[in-house]
Design a protein around this motif. Sequence first.
Motif, mmCIF file in Angstrom:
data_model
loop_
_atom_site.group_PDB
_atom_site.id
_atom_site.type_symbol
_atom_site.label_atom_id
_atom_site.label_comp_id
_atom_site.label_asym_id
_atom_site.label_seq_id
_atom_site.Cartn_x
_atom_site.Cartn_y
_atom_site.Cartn_z
ATOM 1 N N GLU A 13 44.530 67.896 47.052
ATOM 2 C CA GLU A 13 45.531 68.228 45.318
ATOM 3 C C GLU A 13 43.682 68.061 44.894
ATOM 4 O OE1 GLU A 13 48.377 65.085 45.321
ATOM 5 O OE2 GLU A 13 50.037 66.084 46.477
ATOM 6 N N GLU A 14 44.043 68.358 43.740
ATOM 7 C CA GLU A 14 43.062 68.305 42.905
ATOM 8 C C GLU A 14 42.737 66.866 41.826
ATOM 9 O OE1 GLU A 14 40.791 69.535 38.721
ATOM 10 O OE2 GLU A 14 42.561 70.642 39.480
ATOM 11 N N ILE A 15 41.439 66.186 42.255
ATOM 12 C CA ILE A 15 41.539 65.070 41.748
ATOM 13 C C ILE A 15 40.870 65.275 39.438
ATOM 14 C CG2 ILE A 15 40.826 62.272 41.077
ATOM 15 C CD1 ILE A 15 42.057 62.693 44.128
ATOM 16 N N GLN A 16 42.443 63.955 38.968
ATOM 17 C CA GLN A 16 42.044 64.112 37.588
ATOM 18 C C GLN A 16 42.131 63.285 37.200
ATOM 19 O OE1 GLN A 16 45.280 67.221 36.854
ATOM 20 N NE2 GLN A 16 43.881 68.865 36.642
ATOM 21 N N LEU A 17 41.342 62.604 36.650
ATOM 22 C CA LEU A 17 41.483 61.267 35.218
ATOM 23 C C LEU A 17 42.291 61.346 34.556
ATOM 24 C CD1 LEU A 17 39.775 58.991 34.823
ATOM 25 C CD2 LEU A 17 38.794 60.071 32.549
ATOM 26 N N GLN A 18 43.755 60.520 34.828
ATOM 27 C CA GLN A 18 44.825 60.363 33.785
ATOM 28 C C GLN A 18 44.539 59.752 32.831
ATOM 29 O OE1 GLN A 18 47.559 61.637 34.623
ATOM 30 N NE2 GLN A 18 47.188 62.637 36.754
ATOM 31 N N GLY A 19 43.496 58.423 33.104
ATOM 32 C CA GLY A 19 43.327 57.827 31.406
ATOM 33 C C GLY A 19 41.492 57.556 31.452
ATOM 34 N N ASP A 20 41.171 56.356 30.874
ATOM 35 C CA ASP A 20 39.745 56.194 31.044
ATOM 36 C C ASP A 20 39.177 55.934 32.087
ATOM 37 O OD1 ASP A 20 39.909 56.267 28.024
ATOM 38 O OD2 ASP A 20 40.545 54.225 28.045
ATOM 39 N N THR A 21 39.846 55.672 33.262
ATOM 40 C CA THR A 21 38.820 55.628 34.368
ATOM 41 C C THR A 21 39.736 55.633 35.363
ATOM 42 O OG1 THR A 21 37.596 52.777 33.516
ATOM 43 C CG2 THR A 21 37.653 53.731 35.822
ATOM 44 N N LEU A 22 38.922 56.501 36.979
ATOM 45 C CA LEU A 22 39.819 56.277 37.901
ATOM 46 C C LEU A 22 40.047 54.775 38.565
ATOM 47 C CD1 LEU A 22 40.666 58.793 38.895
ATOM 48 C CD2 LEU A 22 38.889 58.755 40.841
ATOM 49 N N THR A 23 41.015 54.583 39.240
ATOM 50 C CA THR A 23 41.586 53.074 39.484
ATOM 51 C C THR A 23 41.540 53.358 41.326
ATOM 52 O OG1 THR A 23 43.738 53.910 38.853
ATOM 53 C CG2 THR A 23 42.301 51.812 37.653
ATOM 54 N N MET A 24 41.051 52.968 41.772
ATOM 55 C CA MET A 24 41.413 53.052 43.458
ATOM 56 C C MET A 24 41.573 51.507 44.335
ATOM 57 S SD MET A 24 39.190 55.058 46.097
ATOM 58 C CE MET A 24 36.932 54.368 46.096
ATOM 59 N N TYR A 25 42.100 51.153 45.170
ATOM 60 C CA TYR A 25 42.264 50.206 45.736
ATOM 61 C C TYR A 25 42.283 50.416 47.219
ATOM 62 C CZ TYR A 25 45.055 46.139 47.412
ATOM 63 O OH TYR A 25 44.992 44.533 48.182
ATOM 64 N N THR A 26 41.437 49.527 48.097
ATOM 65 C CA THR A 26 41.059 50.543 49.455
ATOM 66 C C THR A 26 40.991 48.360 50.250
ATOM 67 O OG1 THR A 26 38.671 49.605 49.210
ATOM 68 C CG2 THR A 26 38.792 51.833 48.777
ATOM 69 N N CYS A 27 42.090 48.815 51.400
ATOM 70 C CA CYS A 27 42.009 47.794 52.357
ATOM 71 C C CYS A 27 40.769 47.076 52.686
ATOM 72 C CB CYS A 27 43.798 47.651 52.977
ATOM 73 S SG CYS A 27 44.858 48.608 52.280
ATOM 74 N N GLY A 28 40.999 46.294 52.734
ATOM 75 C CA GLY A 28 39.952 45.901 53.316
ATOM 76 C C GLY A 28 40.030 44.765 54.885
ATOM 77 N N PRO A 29 39.082 43.895 54.971
ATOM 78 C CA PRO A 29 39.277 43.022 56.517
ATOM 79 C C PRO A 29 39.773 41.436 56.296
ATOM 80 C CG PRO A 29 37.238 42.545 55.281
ATOM 81 C CD PRO A 29 37.586 43.275 54.556
ATOM 82 N N ARG A 51 31.656 57.082 46.699
ATOM 83 C CA ARG A 51 29.853 57.878 46.055
ATOM 84 C C ARG A 51 29.839 59.071 45.494
ATOM 85 N NH1 ARG A 51 25.516 55.241 47.702
ATOM 86 N NH2 ARG A 51 25.313 53.143 48.690
ATOM 87 N N THR A 52 31.047 60.269 46.375
ATOM 88 C CA THR A 52 31.242 61.122 46.396
ATOM 89 C C THR A 52 32.077 61.235 44.696
ATOM 90 O OG1 THR A 52 31.355 62.034 47.937
ATOM 91 C CG2 THR A 52 32.676 63.648 46.993
ATOM 92 N N ILE A 53 33.216 60.933 44.654
ATOM 93 C CA ILE A 53 33.912 60.539 43.465
ATOM 94 C C ILE A 53 33.138 60.222 41.930
ATOM 95 C CG2 ILE A 53 35.952 58.441 41.878
ATOM 96 C CD1 ILE A 53 37.005 58.487 44.297
ATOM 97 N N LYS A 54 32.104 59.163 41.919
ATOM 98 C CA LYS A 54 30.889 59.143 40.726
ATOM 99 C C LYS A 54 30.126 60.219 41.014
ATOM 100 C CE LYS A 54 28.962 55.131 40.791
ATOM 101 N NZ LYS A 54 28.921 53.786 41.531
ATOM 102 N N SER A 55 29.400 61.659 42.024
ATOM 103 C CA SER A 55 28.698 62.340 41.900
ATOM 104 C C SER A 55 29.720 62.880 41.348
ATOM 105 C CB SER A 55 28.425 62.533 43.286
ATOM 106 O OG SER A 55 29.455 63.379 43.889
ATOM 107 N N PHE A 56 30.516 62.728 41.010
ATOM 108 C CA PHE A 56 31.354 64.092 40.269
ATOM 109 C C PHE A 56 31.840 63.610 38.880
ATOM 110 C CE2 PHE A 56 31.959 66.491 44.272
ATOM 111 C CZ PHE A 56 32.766 67.766 43.853
ATOM 112 N N ASP A 57 30.975 63.070 39.135
ATOM 113 C CA ASP A 57 30.433 61.719 36.976
ATOM 114 C C ASP A 57 32.408 61.567 36.412
ATOM 115 O OD1 ASP A 57 28.277 62.541 36.230
ATOM 116 O OD2 ASP A 57 29.673 64.933 36.007
ATOM 117 N N PHE A 58 33.367 61.034 37.307
ATOM 118 C CA PHE A 58 33.991 59.920 37.435
ATOM 119 C C PHE A 58 34.270 58.108 37.233
ATOM 120 C CE2 PHE A 58 36.882 63.337 39.952
ATOM 121 C CZ PHE A 58 37.569 63.603 39.281
#
Length: 465
Positions: A13-29, A51-58
């Motif tokens: 699925e294409e990643i699309q910006l829903q608001g001002d910022t793309l939000t991401m939660y990653t499970c850590g250790p 890094r890829t998300i940022k390279s696509f200017d999100f």
Amino acid sequence: MLKLYNTETRTKEEIQLQGDTLTMYTCGPTVYNYAHIGNFRTYVFEDLLRRTIKSFDFPLKQVMNLTDVEDKTIKGAIEAGVPLATYTQTYKDAFFEDLKTLYVEPVEIYSPATDYIPQMITMIEALIEKGFAYQGKDGGVYYRLSAFPSYGRLSHLKLDELQEGASERVSDDEYDKESATDFVLWKSYDAKRDGDIFWESPFGKGRPGWHVECSAMATSLLGPTIDIHVGGVDNIFPHHENEIAQSEGCTGKHFVRHWLHAEHLIVDGKKMSKSLGNFYTLRDLLDKGYTGAEVRYLLLATHYRTQLNFTFEGLEAARQTLTRISDFVHRLRSAAAPTGAAAPIDDARTAFKGALGDDLNISVALAALFDFMKKVNTLIDAGQLTANEATRVLDFLQELNTVLAVLPLEEKELEIPAAITAAFEKRQAARAAKDWAEADKQRDYIHEQGYLIEDSPTGSRVKPL
């Protein structure tokens, strides 16, 4: 366009910006010990994704949790005879040190679970009020799965099948839950198990369950609906399923738009385990003489949805690949043709970005890089790469490295022993005098000592084998 595979829908699925910022939660250790290379396979993938998300200017806001209250951390602190915070801080510090070694970019927010106990209690209270949770006879609080009919939509498991399987494993008198599939939100205090580690709550002394920790932190820090949630495939069930049930039961809103999961890492074709002697932390590999860049490249170079078979032969191959790139960079810095042709930078950029935009297709992206290097080497061999064009190529490699973070672009001064340097100078003098026998003699000596001579149109140098 950035398209990523969604575990829930099983489609890209294409990643699309829903608001001002793309939000991401990653499970850590879970910070009860040093993280192992299987953990870091997921963290390096998450870094590539970031890094890829940022390279696509999100614009991106990422949260990674640190599980510092859980059965293993409590047990470790009690056995060590130290406060929980003291025990876990050692492994938090080690984790951040390891991330730095692997060139993993810091995220915007790291959230230790112990900093969010009040938010967890508030979420549990809301779930009880809405009928999604109840307090058992033992004082613990449990999530009532029967109240959440869509449970299983991420793992594609059916609740009735889960209930049947659970009832076969657990008899009614072995738990204080309404159903065997209900899971814990708040663990009631047990002095023998928990020592002096507990928190006060409206449900009595105790501590939160692991699953509710992530739900409370994710929704508190990123809002009721987040764009991307990432973890390993082992998190899909039950952890991420439980997160969905808790979060949506509490907020009444869709929890995650897009789920991504990294496949397992195995070692020499077998599951990694201490009993098999194939269990490695990053520190174990560093002690064997490998570098963070070599480990990162190995963990990075296999697509995240493909099982990664870790071998030391693979690590050696990663070392050779990085050496090859380092040699290429050296040739670029020496290129000085008076006139020449343009390097195919635009084509390589298009191929590289297009591959990453297709669900992080790293093998195709790296193939685009190596094909580009081959074409530029051909220009250098033909004396057709000017110093200005070489600089453009180096700048392009730096652009790629904002995503890969593993390319050896800084040329390091090689430490060559004096005897080897002297033999190299004798070899060069013999070649100038056309004394081929002496030149070959010095070359063979250098090779026997573990070094080789690299001749190129721009000159010669000695480097380790």
